[in-house]
Design a protein around this motif. Structure first.
Motif, PDB file in Angstrom:
ATOM      1  N   VAL A   1     140.497  11.614   1.869  1.00 38.16           N
ATOM      2  CA  VAL A   1     140.720  12.883   2.554  1.00 38.16           C
ATOM      3  C   VAL A   1     141.897  13.621   1.937  1.00 38.16           C
ATOM      4  CG1 VAL A   1     141.407  13.921   4.750  1.00 38.16           C
ATOM      5  CG2 VAL A   1     139.679  12.118   4.712  1.00 38.16           C
ATOM      6  N   MET A   2     142.968  12.892   1.613  1.00 39.51           N
ATOM      7  CA  MET A   2     144.135  13.522   0.998  1.00 39.51           C
ATOM      8  C   MET A   2     143.816  14.057  -0.395  1.00 39.51           C
ATOM      9  SD  MET A   2     147.115  10.840   2.150  1.00 39.51           S
ATOM     10  CE  MET A   2     148.337  11.699   1.163  1.00 39.51           C
ATOM     11  N   ALA A   3     142.936  13.373  -1.134  1.00 41.22           N
ATOM     12  CA  ALA A   3     142.632  13.769  -2.508  1.00 41.22           C
ATOM     13  C   ALA A   3     141.547  14.843  -2.589  1.00 41.22           C
ATOM     14  CB  ALA A   3     142.216  12.548  -3.324  1.00 41.22           C
ATOM     15  N   LEU A   4     140.514  14.736  -1.736  1.00 44.97           N
ATOM     16  CA  LEU A   4     139.350  15.623  -1.860  1.00 44.97           C
ATOM     17  C   LEU A   4     139.074  16.454  -0.620  1.00 44.97           C
ATOM     18  CD1 LEU A   4     136.945  13.056  -3.581  1.00 44.97           C
ATOM     19  CD2 LEU A   4     138.328  14.812  -4.696  1.00 44.97           C
ATOM     20  N   GLY A   5     139.810  16.242   0.463  1.00 40.71           N
ATOM     21  CA  GLY A   5     139.560  16.988   1.687  1.00 40.71           C
ATOM     22  C   GLY A   5     138.670  16.217   2.644  1.00 40.71           C
ATOM     23  N   ARG A   6     138.439  16.834   3.809  1.00 40.83           N
ATOM     24  CA  ARG A   6     137.656  16.151   4.838  1.00 40.83           C
ATOM     25  C   ARG A   6     136.204  15.933   4.413  1.00 40.83           C
ATOM     26  NH1 ARG A   6     139.990  15.666   9.753  1.00 40.83           N
ATOM     27  NH2 ARG A   6     141.962  16.761  10.098  1.00 40.83           N
ATOM     28  N   ASP A   7     135.695  16.818   3.580  1.00 37.29           N
ATOM     29  CA  ASP A   7     134.303  16.692   3.137  1.00 37.29           C
ATOM     30  C   ASP A   7     134.239  15.957   1.800  1.00 37.29           C
ATOM     31  OD1 ASP A   7     131.631  16.949   3.484  1.00 37.29           O
ATOM     32  OD2 ASP A   7     131.512  19.055   2.897  1.00 37.29           O
ATOM     33  N   TRP A   8     134.973  14.852   1.688  1.00 31.11           N
ATOM     34  CA  TRP A   8     135.079  14.148   0.413  1.00 31.11           C
ATOM     35  C   TRP A   8     133.763  13.477   0.030  1.00 31.11           C
ATOM     36  CZ3 TRP A   8     134.297   8.850   0.561  1.00 31.11           C
ATOM     37  CH2 TRP A   8     134.424   8.225   1.817  1.00 31.11           C
ATOM     38  N   ARG A   9     132.972  13.071   1.000  1.00 35.42           N
ATOM     39  CA  ARG A   9     131.686  12.455   0.677  1.00 35.42           C
ATOM     40  C   ARG A   9     130.778  13.440  -0.063  1.00 35.42           C
ATOM     41  NH1 ARG A   9     132.933   9.890   5.568  1.00 35.42           N
ATOM     42  NH2 ARG A   9     132.620   7.610   5.563  1.00 35.42           N
ATOM     43  N   ARG A  10     130.696  14.674   0.434  1.00 33.51           N
ATOM     44  CA  ARG A  10     129.873  15.675  -0.225  1.00 33.51           C
ATOM     45  C   ARG A  10     130.397  15.972  -1.634  1.00 33.51           C
ATOM     46  NH1 ARG A  10     126.501  19.918   1.609  1.00 33.51           N
ATOM     47  NH2 ARG A  10     126.898  19.218   3.741  1.00 33.51           N
TER      48      ARG A  10
ATOM     49  N   LEU B   1     132.003  13.917  -3.673  1.00 30.48           N
ATOM     50  CA  LEU B   1     131.658  12.820  -4.571  1.00 30.48           C
ATOM     51  C   LEU B   1     130.171  12.813  -4.900  1.00 30.48           C
ATOM     52  CD1 LEU B   1     133.850   9.888  -3.150  1.00 30.48           C
ATOM     53  CD2 LEU B   1     134.247  11.264  -5.190  1.00 30.48           C
ATOM     54  N   GLU B   2     129.326  13.142  -3.910  1.00 26.58           N
ATOM     55  CA  GLU B   2     127.892  13.179  -4.171  1.00 26.58           C
ATOM     56  C   GLU B   2     127.531  14.306  -5.130  1.00 26.58           C
ATOM     57  OE1 GLU B   2     124.818  11.147  -2.562  1.00 26.58           O
ATOM     58  OE2 GLU B   2     126.559  10.247  -3.516  1.00 26.58           O
ATOM     59  N   ASP B   3     128.176  15.482  -4.961  1.00 26.85           N
ATOM     60  CA  ASP B   3     127.913  16.587  -5.887  1.00 26.85           C
ATOM     61  C   ASP B   3     128.342  16.217  -7.302  1.00 26.85           C
ATOM     62  OD1 ASP B   3     126.927  18.038  -3.787  1.00 26.85           O
ATOM     63  OD2 ASP B   3     128.777  19.187  -3.452  1.00 26.85           O
ATOM     64  N   GLU B   4     129.468  15.514  -7.403  1.00 27.28           N
ATOM     65  CA  GLU B   4     129.927  15.070  -8.728  1.00 27.28           C
ATOM     66  C   GLU B   4     128.957  14.067  -9.330  1.00 27.28           C
ATOM     67  OE1 GLU B   4     133.841  12.945 -10.786  1.00 27.28           O
ATOM     68  OE2 GLU B   4     133.817  13.416  -8.641  1.00 27.28           O
ATOM     69  N   ARG B   5     128.426  13.174  -8.503  1.00 28.47           N
ATOM     70  CA  ARG B   5     127.460  12.186  -8.991  1.00 28.47           C
ATOM     71  C   ARG B   5     126.191  12.868  -9.485  1.00 28.47           C
ATOM     72  NH1 ARG B   5     122.930  10.223  -7.132  1.00 28.47           N
ATOM     73  NH2 ARG B   5     123.156  11.382  -5.203  1.00 28.47           N
ATOM     74  N   ARG B   6     125.687  13.857  -8.731  1.00 31.04           N
ATOM     75  CA  ARG B   6     124.485  14.574  -9.159  1.00 31.04           C
ATOM     76  C   ARG B   6     124.735  15.322 -10.462  1.00 31.04           C
ATOM     77  NH1 ARG B   6     124.385  15.960  -3.506  1.00 31.04           N
ATOM     78  NH2 ARG B   6     122.784  14.759  -2.397  1.00 31.04           N
ATOM     79  N   GLY B   7     125.941  15.894 -10.601  1.00 30.25           N
ATOM     80  CA  GLY B   7     126.250  16.607 -11.838  1.00 30.25           C
ATOM     81  C   GLY B   7     126.261  15.683 -13.040  1.00 30.25           C
ATOM     82  N   ARG B   8     126.840  14.484 -12.884  1.00 29.10           N
ATOM     83  CA  ARG B   8     126.839  13.529 -13.982  1.00 29.10           C
ATOM     84  C   ARG B   8     125.430  13.055 -14.290  1.00 29.10           C
ATOM     85  NH1 ARG B   8     130.993  11.022 -11.104  1.00 29.10           N
ATOM     86  NH2 ARG B   8     129.582   9.292 -10.681  1.00 29.10           N
TER      87      ARG B   8
END
Length: 275
Positions: free
Chosen positions: A166-175, A177-184
């Motif tokens: 949450v501190m690094a990516l915000g409250r919506d950190w799951r979304r 990380l998933e967007d980053e995974r789809r991009g990769r």
């Protein structure tokens, strides 16, 4: 160490009611043992791999991964019967048995569509073990099989992990990380589409391994959650010769030699192309 989602894989019975009734009337002393069991004998019921069979397949799967540490992480250390690679291995064994005996398979794998039903898993570094033994585990398994001296230690560590995200990516950190995974994944697929296929062309370095039928078998996360140097063996501090399986060592040496030969062929091919 990390978080991701993966497709849900389950084992379902494919036996019909006649087979179930026939099996119920068989002599239990002559009936063939089954790799999996289900709560009901009806078609579509969920099969569960026995604990002993799951441990056996887990040990074999770890050896089969060779030096592929990313694929090895997909194998659960605490509840192997619930992880997709072991379920697929059970499916393969059942298919081989049915082909050998000439009988229909008792169960088959059913995988959810890639982006529809997924389950959350966490990358765990086990206390007292090297990073080679890190594995993806479900939250329910981590909390259920927690054997820490301090009660609820696993739940507390996961709470701290959530706070850091949450501190690094915000409250919506799951979304995020998933967007980053789809991009990769999209970038890897695009690069793979323009890459020559076949032996020696690096056609296996993709985010998803595919079987002969074109169906995705397991998603491989290509993110580095820690330094690759942590996976290198610096020294061996002890060895119990009574526990050493010579067959495993010989198989590992063969895998290492094959990997070295493939790497050498790729380098020679690249040198020829540059020349």
């Amino acid at each position: 160490l990390g978080w991701k989602t993966r497709p849900v894989v389950r084992l379902e019975s494919v036996a019909n009611d006649d087979d179930a009734a026939k099996g119920a009337g068989d002599d239990p002393t002559t009936a063939a043992p089954s790799t999996a069991s289900s709560s009901a004998g009806e078609k579509g019921s969920i099969h569960h791999i026995s604990f002993d069979d799951a441990l056996r397949m887990r040990d074999r799967a770890i050896v089969d991964t060779g030096n592929d540490h990313r694929l090895r992480r997909e194998i659960s250390r605490i509840n192997p019967g619930a992880c997709p690679p072991i379920k697929r291995m059970a499916h393969d064994e059942e298919a081989a048995r049915s082909k050998r005996e000439g009988t229909p398979p008792k169960f088959a794998t059913v995988e959810s569509p890639r982006e529809r039903r997924r389950e959350e898993v966490y990358l765990v570094k086990w206390r007292g073990r090297s990073y080679v033994h890190c594995s993806w585990e479900r939250r329910c398994d981590i909390e259920r099989y927690d054997r820490s001296v301090q009660r609820g230690a696993a739940r507390g560590k996961m709470s701290r992990f959530f706070q850091n995200q949450v501190m690094a990516l915000g409250r919506d950190w799951r979304r995020a990380l998933e967007d980053e995974r789809r991009g990769r994944g999209a970038a890897v697929k695009a690069a793979h589409a323009h890459r020559p296929h076949g032996p020696g062309h690096g056609g296996d370095d993709v985010a998803t391994k595919v079987d002969d039928g074109g169906v995705a078998e397991v998603e491989i996360d290509d993110e580095d959650y820690f330094s690759p140097l942590y996976l290198e063996v610096d020294r061996i501090v002890g060895c119990d010769e009574n526990e050493v399986d010579a067959n495993v060592l010989a198989r590992q040496r063969a895998l290492n030699l094959r990997a070295e030969r493939d790497a050498l062929r790729r380098r020679e091919r690249e040198d020829d192309e540059e020349g």
